[in-house]
Motif scaffolding. Structure first.
Motif, PDB file in Angstrom:
ATOM      1  N   THR A 124      31.398  37.779  30.557  1.00  0.00           N
ATOM      2  CA  THR A 124      31.703  36.574  29.851  1.00  0.00           C
ATOM      3  C   THR A 124      32.766  36.100  30.727  1.00  0.00           C
ATOM      4  O   THR A 124      32.482  34.553  30.748  1.00  0.00           O
ATOM      5  CB  THR A 124      32.438  37.105  28.167  1.00  0.00           C
ATOM      6  OG1 THR A 124      31.696  38.023  27.409  1.00  0.00           O
ATOM      7  CG2 THR A 124      33.026  35.978  27.779  1.00  0.00           C
ATOM      8  N   ALA A 125      33.649  36.512  31.266  1.00  0.00           N
ATOM      9  CA  ALA A 125      34.637  35.732  32.027  1.00  0.00           C
ATOM     10  C   ALA A 125      34.085  35.045  33.330  1.00  0.00           C
ATOM     11  O   ALA A 125      34.376  33.896  33.557  1.00  0.00           O
ATOM     12  CB  ALA A 125      35.764  36.488  32.590  1.00  0.00           C
ATOM     13  N   GLY A 132      31.853  25.199  31.433  1.00  0.00           N
ATOM     14  CA  GLY A 132      32.794  24.287  31.699  1.00  0.00           C
ATOM     15  C   GLY A 132      34.236  24.797  30.919  1.00  0.00           C
ATOM     16  O   GLY A 132      34.942  24.097  30.670  1.00  0.00           O
ATOM     17  N   LEU A 133      34.350  26.151  30.658  1.00  0.00           N
ATOM     18  CA  LEU A 133      35.375  26.663  30.269  1.00  0.00           C
ATOM     19  C   LEU A 133      36.262  27.545  31.188  1.00  0.00           C
ATOM     20  O   LEU A 133      35.644  28.307  32.261  1.00  0.00           O
ATOM     21  CB  LEU A 133      35.345  27.624  29.144  1.00  0.00           C
ATOM     22  CG  LEU A 133      34.767  26.759  27.963  1.00  0.00           C
ATOM     23  CD1 LEU A 133      33.607  26.920  27.523  1.00  0.00           C
ATOM     24  CD2 LEU A 133      35.507  27.371  26.664  1.00  0.00           C
ATOM     25  N   ALA A 134      37.480  27.366  31.306  1.00  0.00           N
ATOM     26  CA  ALA A 134      38.517  28.238  32.234  1.00  0.00           C
ATOM     27  C   ALA A 134      38.656  29.608  31.539  1.00  0.00           C
ATOM     28  O   ALA A 134      39.383  29.463  30.719  1.00  0.00           O
ATOM     29  CB  ALA A 134      39.567  27.451  32.648  1.00  0.00           C
ATOM     30  N   LEU A 152      39.080  48.162  38.023  1.00  0.00           N
ATOM     31  CA  LEU A 152      38.141  47.461  39.005  1.00  0.00           C
ATOM     32  C   LEU A 152      37.643  46.098  38.250  1.00  0.00           C
ATOM     33  O   LEU A 152      37.267  45.417  39.064  1.00  0.00           O
ATOM     34  CB  LEU A 152      36.853  48.445  39.012  1.00  0.00           C
ATOM     35  CG  LEU A 152      37.321  49.605  40.070  1.00  0.00           C
ATOM     36  CD1 LEU A 152      35.850  50.879  40.159  1.00  0.00           C
ATOM     37  CD2 LEU A 152      37.330  49.217  41.549  1.00  0.00           C
ATOM     38  N   ALA A 153      37.342  45.973  36.988  1.00  0.00           N
ATOM     39  CA  ALA A 153      37.027  44.971  36.479  1.00  0.00           C
ATOM     40  C   ALA A 153      38.015  43.764  36.574  1.00  0.00           C
ATOM     41  O   ALA A 153      37.680  42.723  36.982  1.00  0.00           O
ATOM     42  CB  ALA A 153      36.473  45.126  34.682  1.00  0.00           C
ATOM     43  N   LEU A 154      39.132  44.151  36.517  1.00  0.00           N
ATOM     44  CA  LEU A 154      40.359  43.107  36.649  1.00  0.00           C
ATOM     45  C   LEU A 154      40.487  42.671  37.971  1.00  0.00           C
ATOM     46  O   LEU A 154      40.578  41.588  38.381  1.00  0.00           O
ATOM     47  CB  LEU A 154      41.507  43.881  36.326  1.00  0.00           C
ATOM     48  CG  LEU A 154      41.926  43.952  34.511  1.00  0.00           C
ATOM     49  CD1 LEU A 154      43.006  44.683  34.393  1.00  0.00           C
ATOM     50  CD2 LEU A 154      41.835  42.511  33.868  1.00  0.00           C
ATOM     51  N   ASP A 155      40.279  43.605  39.027  1.00  0.00           N
ATOM     52  CA  ASP A 155      40.249  43.361  40.416  1.00  0.00           C
ATOM     53  C   ASP A 155      39.170  42.262  40.631  1.00  0.00           C
ATOM     54  O   ASP A 155      39.243  41.403  41.418  1.00  0.00           O
ATOM     55  CB  ASP A 155      40.348  44.666  41.313  1.00  0.00           C
ATOM     56  CG  ASP A 155      41.448  45.383  41.167  1.00  0.00           C
ATOM     57  OD1 ASP A 155      42.476  44.898  40.601  1.00  0.00           O
ATOM     58  OD2 ASP A 155      41.426  46.554  41.453  1.00  0.00           O
ATOM     59  N   ARG A 156      37.882  42.643  40.382  1.00  0.00           N
ATOM     60  CA  ARG A 156      36.797  41.918  40.586  1.00  0.00           C
ATOM     61  C   ARG A 156      37.028  40.337  40.058  1.00  0.00           C
ATOM     62  O   ARG A 156      36.830  39.489  40.722  1.00  0.00           O
ATOM     63  CB  ARG A 156      35.472  42.630  39.974  1.00  0.00           C
ATOM     64  CG  ARG A 156      34.328  41.900  40.184  1.00  0.00           C
ATOM     65  CD  ARG A 156      32.996  42.340  39.768  1.00  0.00           C
ATOM     66  NE  ARG A 156      31.731  41.391  39.867  1.00  0.00           N
ATOM     67  CZ  ARG A 156      30.565  41.730  39.523  1.00  0.00           C
ATOM     68  NH1 ARG A 156      30.476  42.817  38.638  1.00  0.00           N
ATOM     69  NH2 ARG A 156      29.677  41.016  39.662  1.00  0.00           N
ATOM     70  N   MET A 157      37.219  40.366  38.830  1.00  0.00           N
ATOM     71  CA  MET A 157      37.576  38.998  38.116  1.00  0.00           C
ATOM     72  C   MET A 157      38.431  38.153  38.641  1.00  0.00           C
ATOM     73  O   MET A 157      38.314  36.936  38.900  1.00  0.00           O
ATOM     74  CB  MET A 157      37.920  39.197  36.568  1.00  0.00           C
ATOM     75  CG  MET A 157      36.673  39.735  35.805  1.00  0.00           C
ATOM     76  SD  MET A 157      37.243  39.749  34.105  1.00  0.00           S
ATOM     77  CE  MET A 157      38.026  41.192  33.926  1.00  0.00           C
ATOM     78  N   ALA A 158      39.669  38.799  39.286  1.00  0.00           N
ATOM     79  CA  ALA A 158      40.628  38.142  40.029  1.00  0.00           C
ATOM     80  C   ALA A 158      40.053  37.685  41.224  1.00  0.00           C
ATOM     81  O   ALA A 158      40.270  36.253  41.689  1.00  0.00           O
ATOM     82  CB  ALA A 158      41.866  38.929  40.150  1.00  0.00           C
ATOM     83  N   ARG A 159      39.276  38.313  41.866  1.00  0.00           N
ATOM     84  CA  ARG A 159      38.609  38.067  43.329  1.00  0.00           C
ATOM     85  C   ARG A 159      37.721  36.906  43.304  1.00  0.00           C
ATOM     86  O   ARG A 159      37.416  35.973  43.909  1.00  0.00           O
ATOM     87  CB  ARG A 159      37.974  39.212  43.966  1.00  0.00           C
ATOM     88  CG  ARG A 159      38.826  39.969  44.720  1.00  0.00           C
ATOM     89  CD  ARG A 159      37.841  40.809  45.511  1.00  0.00           C
ATOM     90  NE  ARG A 159      36.759  41.425  44.724  1.00  0.00           N
ATOM     91  CZ  ARG A 159      36.742  42.707  44.281  1.00  0.00           C
ATOM     92  NH1 ARG A 159      38.020  43.559  44.031  1.00  0.00           N
ATOM     93  NH2 ARG A 159      35.803  43.408  43.714  1.00  0.00           N
ATOM     94  N   GLY A 161      38.123  34.304  40.816  1.00  0.00           N
ATOM     95  CA  GLY A 161      38.504  33.339  40.457  1.00  0.00           C
ATOM     96  C   GLY A 161      39.130  33.201  38.896  1.00  0.00           C
ATOM     97  O   GLY A 161      39.266  32.207  38.400  1.00  0.00           O
ATOM     98  N   VAL A 162      38.954  34.307  38.290  1.00  0.00           N
ATOM     99  CA  VAL A 162      39.345  34.378  36.731  1.00  0.00           C
ATOM    100  C   VAL A 162      40.789  34.648  36.992  1.00  0.00           C
ATOM    101  O   VAL A 162      41.170  35.537  37.491  1.00  0.00           O
ATOM    102  CB  VAL A 162      38.619  35.670  36.143  1.00  0.00           C
ATOM    103  CG1 VAL A 162      39.142  35.579  34.676  1.00  0.00           C
ATOM    104  CG2 VAL A 162      37.297  35.366  35.895  1.00  0.00           C
ATOM    105  N   GLU A 163      41.527  33.798  35.983  1.00  0.00           N
ATOM    106  CA  GLU A 163      43.338  34.128  35.784  1.00  0.00           C
ATOM    107  C   GLU A 163      43.149  35.282  35.170  1.00  0.00           C
ATOM    108  O   GLU A 163      42.609  35.487  33.738  1.00  0.00           O
ATOM    109  CB  GLU A 163      43.606  32.717  35.205  1.00  0.00           C
ATOM    110  CG  GLU A 163      43.611  31.629  36.114  1.00  0.00           C
ATOM    111  CD  GLU A 163      44.516  31.730  37.142  1.00  0.00           C
ATOM    112  OE1 GLU A 163      45.457  32.281  37.370  1.00  0.00           O
ATOM    113  OE2 GLU A 163      43.988  31.010  38.194  1.00  0.00           O
ATOM    114  N   ILE A 164      43.995  36.240  35.707  1.00  0.00           N
ATOM    115  CA  ILE A 164      44.502  37.414  35.052  1.00  0.00           C
ATOM    116  C   ILE A 164      45.952  37.393  34.390  1.00  0.00           C
ATOM    117  O   ILE A 164      46.805  37.072  35.209  1.00  0.00           O
ATOM    118  CB  ILE A 164      44.316  38.826  35.919  1.00  0.00           C
ATOM    119  CG1 ILE A 164      43.115  39.014  36.294  1.00  0.00           C
ATOM    120  CG2 ILE A 164      44.793  40.009  35.002  1.00  0.00           C
ATOM    121  CD1 ILE A 164      41.884  38.899  35.479  1.00  0.00           C
TER     122      ILE A 164
END
Length: 191
Positions: A124-125, A132-134, A152-159, A161-164
């Motif tokens: 989803t993230a 058009g959603l951040a 691993l999911a948090l690391d991947r999302m951050a890499r 461009g998802v804001e953690i």
């Protein structure tokens, strides 16, 4: 500085809360269940108090059951969970329509909590920017069955461009200032 990229704060008038698959048959398998439910409760209370739109997804509710009863109690009758079979809320036709409608109303920041971090939350993230959603994933309000899958999911999302963020970060970004009745009421949730 010209050309520098700056991260935006989450603003209450631009934000919505997206609760992913916090279902009664799925939650007992999650690592760190009690802290997850505690943080989810804080975010739900704050979003309701500040009049943020709340969307709730349920992955295959026939098999995984409805949203956790305690969370349903906090959400009240004005929030109706939307069933899905796609892992990403951004790919599910019903949720996608709701998210696009919110974006058109200026609600282009999605604060995400739920399970599982490495499947539905991650997909989803990563899919929301195409609508058009951040996306802002609340690290202390997401879980997986295995802690390493969550990390691993948090690391991947951050890499990617998802804001953690954390629950406390969201609370204070939504509030924006001290000295208001909302501040007094909601800051008590994290003490």
């Amino acid at each position: 500085m010209p050309g520098a990229e700056f991260t935006m704060l989450v603003q209450r008038e631009r934000a919505c809360l997206l609760i992913i698959d916090m279902q009664e048959r799925l939650l007992p398998a999650m690592a760190g269940l009690e802290p997850l439910l505690h943080q989810a409760g804080i975010l739900i209370r704050a979003a309701k108090r500040l009049d943020l739109p709340i969307l709730v997804s349920e992955q295959y509710p026939k098999g995984l059951g409805p949203t956790d009863p305690a969370l349903r109690g906090l959400l009240g009758n004005e929030v109706s969970p939307l069933p899905k079979t796609h892992f990403s809320c951004a790919d599910d036709p019903g949720l996608k329509a709701e998210l696009l409608a919110l974006a058109e109303q200026g609600r282009d920041q999605a604060v995400i909590l739920g399970v599982e971090a490495h499947v539905c939350v991650l997909q989803t993230a990563l899919g929301l920017p195409q609508l058009g959603l951040a996306p802002f994933v609340v690290a202390d309000a997401v879980a997986s069955r295995r802690p390493e899958s969550r990390q691993l999911a948090l690391d991947r999302m951050a890499r990617d461009g998802v804001e953690i963020v954390t629950t406390e970060m969201m609370l204070f970004e939504w509030l924006g200032q001290a000295g208001t009745p909302e501040f007094k009421e909601l800051s008590a949730l994290i003490r």
